[in-house]
Scaffold this active site. Structure first.
Site, PDB file in Angstrom:
ATOM      1  N   GLU A   1      35.811  12.297  51.901  1.00  0.00           N
ATOM      2  CA  GLU A   1      34.588  13.022  52.282  1.00  0.00           C
ATOM      3  C   GLU A   1      33.671  12.161  53.148  1.00  0.00           C
ATOM      4  O   GLU A   1      33.096  12.640  54.129  1.00  0.00           O
ATOM      5  CB  GLU A   1      33.874  13.501  51.015  1.00  0.00           C
ATOM      6  CG  GLU A   1      34.667  14.611  50.315  1.00  0.00           C
ATOM      7  CD  GLU A   1      34.119  14.971  48.945  1.00  0.00           C
ATOM      8  OE1 GLU A   1      33.923  14.051  48.122  1.00  0.00           O
ATOM      9  OE2 GLU A   1      33.876  16.164  48.696  1.00  0.00           O
TER      10      GLU A   1
ATOM     11  N   ALA B   1      34.825   8.516  44.501  1.00  0.00           N
ATOM     12  CA  ALA B   1      33.671   8.154  43.676  1.00  0.00           C
ATOM     13  C   ALA B   1      34.175   7.290  42.533  1.00  0.00           C
ATOM     14  O   ALA B   1      35.351   7.354  42.168  1.00  0.00           O
ATOM     15  CB  ALA B   1      33.021   9.416  43.136  1.00  0.00           C
TER      16      ALA B   1
ATOM     17  N   GLU C   1      40.370  15.502  43.222  1.00  0.00           N
ATOM     18  CA  GLU C   1      39.407  15.741  42.141  1.00  0.00           C
ATOM     19  C   GLU C   1      39.927  16.714  41.095  1.00  0.00           C
ATOM     20  O   GLU C   1      39.591  16.625  39.918  1.00  0.00           O
ATOM     21  CB  GLU C   1      38.087  16.286  42.719  1.00  0.00           C
ATOM     22  CG  GLU C   1      37.257  15.267  43.480  1.00  0.00           C
ATOM     23  CD  GLU C   1      37.577  15.178  44.962  1.00  0.00           C
ATOM     24  OE1 GLU C   1      38.689  15.591  45.387  1.00  0.00           O
ATOM     25  OE2 GLU C   1      36.704  14.683  45.704  1.00  0.00           O
TER      26      GLU C   1
ATOM     27  N   GLY D   1      35.866  11.258  47.289  1.00  0.00           N
ATOM     28  CA  GLY D   1      34.674  10.889  48.053  1.00  0.00           C
ATOM     29  C   GLY D   1      34.984   9.986  49.232  1.00  0.00           C
ATOM     30  O   GLY D   1      34.233   9.964  50.214  1.00  0.00           O
TER      31      GLY D   1
HETATM   32  C1  HXC Z   1      37.058   3.790  39.661  1.00  0.00           C
HETATM   33  C2  HXC Z   1      39.077   3.103  40.486  1.00  0.00           C
HETATM   34  C3  HXC Z   1      39.162   4.252  41.303  1.00  0.00           C
HETATM   35  C4  HXC Z   1      38.086   5.195  41.239  1.00  0.00           C
HETATM   36  C5  HXC Z   1      40.935   3.074  41.621  1.00  0.00           C
HETATM   37  N1  HXC Z   1      40.188   2.409  40.722  1.00  0.00           N
HETATM   38  N2  HXC Z   1      40.328   4.211  41.986  1.00  0.00           N
HETATM   39  N3  HXC Z   1      38.031   2.874  39.675  1.00  0.00           N
HETATM   40  N4  HXC Z   1      37.056   4.913  40.403  1.00  0.00           N
HETATM   41  N5  HXC Z   1      38.048   6.289  42.018  1.00  0.00           N
HETATM   42  C6  HXC Z   1      40.495   1.127  40.070  1.00  0.00           C
HETATM   43  C7  HXC Z   1      41.561   1.284  38.987  1.00  0.00           C
HETATM   44  O1  HXC Z   1      40.961   1.703  37.781  1.00  0.00           O
HETATM   45  C8  HXC Z   1      42.076  -0.143  38.911  1.00  0.00           C
HETATM   46  O2  HXC Z   1      41.158  -0.918  38.179  1.00  0.00           O
HETATM   47  C9  HXC Z   1      42.010  -0.623  40.367  1.00  0.00           C
HETATM   48  O3  HXC Z   1      41.066   0.228  41.014  1.00  0.00           O
HETATM   49  C10 HXC Z   1      43.339  -0.484  41.094  1.00  0.00           C
HETATM   50  O4  HXC Z   1      43.779   0.837  40.962  1.00  0.00           O
HETATM   51  P1  HXC Z   1      45.249   1.235  40.438  1.00  0.00           P
HETATM   52  O5  HXC Z   1      45.192   2.631  39.975  1.00  0.00           O
HETATM   53  O6  HXC Z   1      45.751   0.202  39.496  1.00  0.00           O
HETATM   54  O7  HXC Z   1      46.061   1.116  41.817  1.00  0.00           O
HETATM   55  P2  HXC Z   1      47.352   1.918  42.255  1.00  0.00           P
HETATM   56  O8  HXC Z   1      48.343   1.998  41.120  1.00  0.00           O
HETATM   57  O9  HXC Z   1      47.780   1.278  43.524  1.00  0.00           O
HETATM   58  O10 HXC Z   1      46.874   3.415  42.537  1.00  0.00           O
HETATM   59  C11 HXC Z   1      46.006   3.676  43.615  1.00  0.00           C
HETATM   60  C12 HXC Z   1      45.398   5.130  43.501  1.00  0.00           C
HETATM   61  C13 HXC Z   1      44.770   5.289  42.082  1.00  0.00           C
HETATM   62  C14 HXC Z   1      46.502   6.137  43.699  1.00  0.00           C
HETATM   63  C15 HXC Z   1      44.377   5.270  44.604  1.00  0.00           C
HETATM   64  O11 HXC Z   1      43.900   4.166  41.857  1.00  0.00           O
HETATM   65  C16 HXC Z   1      43.975   6.552  41.942  1.00  0.00           C
HETATM   66  O12 HXC Z   1      44.542   7.615  41.776  1.00  0.00           O
HETATM   67  N6  HXC Z   1      42.617   6.425  41.967  1.00  0.00           N
HETATM   68  C17 HXC Z   1      41.756   7.555  41.716  1.00  0.00           C
HETATM   69  C18 HXC Z   1      41.676   8.438  42.936  1.00  0.00           C
HETATM   70  C19 HXC Z   1      40.747   9.656  42.683  1.00  0.00           C
HETATM   71  O13 HXC Z   1      41.007  10.440  41.789  1.00  0.00           O
HETATM   72  N7  HXC Z   1      39.695   9.782  43.484  1.00  0.00           N
HETATM   73  C20 HXC Z   1      38.744  10.857  43.346  1.00  0.00           C
HETATM   74  C21 HXC Z   1      37.589  10.402  42.512  1.00  0.00           C
HETATM   75  S1  HXC Z   1      36.420  11.715  42.210  1.00  0.00           S
HETATM   76  P3  HXC Z   1      41.631  -1.830  36.944  1.00  0.00           P
HETATM   77  O14 HXC Z   1      40.344  -2.371  36.401  1.00  0.00           O
HETATM   78  O15 HXC Z   1      42.377  -0.943  36.013  1.00  0.00           O
HETATM   79  O16 HXC Z   1      42.508  -2.867  37.584  1.00  0.00           O
HETATM   80  C22 HXC Z   1      35.483  11.832  43.583  1.00  0.00           C
HETATM   81  C23 HXC Z   1      34.399  12.889  43.528  1.00  0.00           C
HETATM   82  C24 HXC Z   1      33.389  12.752  44.650  1.00  0.00           C
HETATM   83  O17 HXC Z   1      35.665  11.149  44.521  1.00  0.00           O
HETATM   84  C25 HXC Z   1      32.132  13.525  44.301  1.00  0.00           C
HETATM   85  C26 HXC Z   1      30.915  13.079  45.085  1.00  0.00           C
HETATM   86  C27 HXC Z   1      29.597  13.672  44.648  1.00  0.00           C
END
Ligand code: HXC
Length: 258
Positions: free
Chosen positions: A112, A65, A132, A109
């Protein structure tokens, strides 16, 4: 229809939806999930589509997400406009066969949504995770329910509680994905599977999907009874008559999807 965050195309009877928000690793913002819902509804209505592929980029299927959007939410806004119920679930509700082709990150997500598809074909670079917990929340779009059904309690707990990523090979061993293929072959292999599925009778494929999904919702006796009744009902379709006649005549079946 032009979209901002996804690309949509068709190849024969296969519809392909590519998540396309590279600046955020295909994070599932409201605009993207609304566009996804819209594209799926169009494929659902289209009589000429027999199977759909949902994919992302080489680096990310979807990194979850959109955390920046989530940050702005509070309980009451999430409760009143539940994005999961309003758009995300369109993947789980999709009635035709749908395959996830996953390369790179499928996190939160993203994992999921992939699990809402009928099966997942992964590239060797795929990484699945429910991170998460690192954000102070837990999975909210089926992760705590679909993951244990796919990989069992031990690995699901491990992934949800530690937030670790599961590589493609482990995901295949654990039953989360049906096949792992080299990254450069992912789309071709998935297209071949989708084309095969789309060449079958669509209503029979839809009923088959419904019956397999029933295994996750009903006990064995009820599930077997459901299967038997649906099997019997298939003898009211033209495609059953055609499929069996074609076998007897030693020729290919020409399904009319009715
Ligand atoms: C918003 C995101 C994002 C996310 C990455 N980006 N994941 N933006 N939401 N989930 C953005 C970063 O901010 C960054 O933007 C760009 O994408 C590249 O990401 P980096 O982190 O610089 O890349 P990298 O170092 O290669 O790392 C990749 C990664 C990391 C390991 C996937 O991005 C990460 O940990 N992302 C979050 C993963 C996460 O926690 N997902 C769960 C979300 S909660 P900028 O602008 O800085 O360049 C969820 C709940 C669902 O999903 C509920 C449903 C109802």
């Amino acid at each position: 229809m032009a979209y901002n965050t996804i690309q949509v195309k068709t190849e024969g009877r296969v519809g392909v939806i590519t998540l396309d928000r590279p600046s955020a690793l295909n994070a599932l913002c409201d605009e993207l999930t609304n566009e996804l819902k819209d594209a799926l509804a169009a494929f659902e209505r289209d009589e000429d589509i027999g199977c759909v592929i949902l994919t992302g980029s080489a680096k990310a299927f979807a990194a979850g997400a959109d955390i920046k959007e989530l940050q702005e939410k509070d309980f009451i806004s999430l409760y009143k406009h539940d994005p999961f119920a309003e758009s995300w679930e369109s993947v789980a509700r999709f009635r035709k066969p749908i395959i996830a082709a996953v390369s790179g990150y499928a996190l939160g997500g993203g994992c999921e949504i992939a699990m809402m598809c009928d099966f997942i074909i992964a590239s060797e670079t795929a990484k699945f995770g429910q991170p998460e917990i690192n954000l102070g929340v837990m999975p909210g779009a089926g992760g705590t329910q679909r993951l244990p059904r796919a990989v069992g309690k031990a690995k699901a707990m491990d992934m949800c509680l530690t937030g670790r990523m599961m590589p493609a090979k482990e995901a295949e061993r654990a039953g989360l994905v049906s096949r792992v293929v080299p990254a450069e072959e992912l789309l071709d292999v998935t297209m071949e599977a989708a084309t095969t599925i789309a060449s079958k009778s669509l209503p029979i494929a839809m009923m088959t999907k419904e019956a397999v999904n029933t295994a996750f919702e009903m006990g064995l006796a009820e599930g077997v009874r459901f299967e038997r009744r649906v099997f019997q009902s298939q003898f009211a379709t033209e495609d059953q008559t055609e499929g069996m006649a074609a076998f007897a005549d030693k020729r290919a079946a020409h399904f009319k999807h009715r």
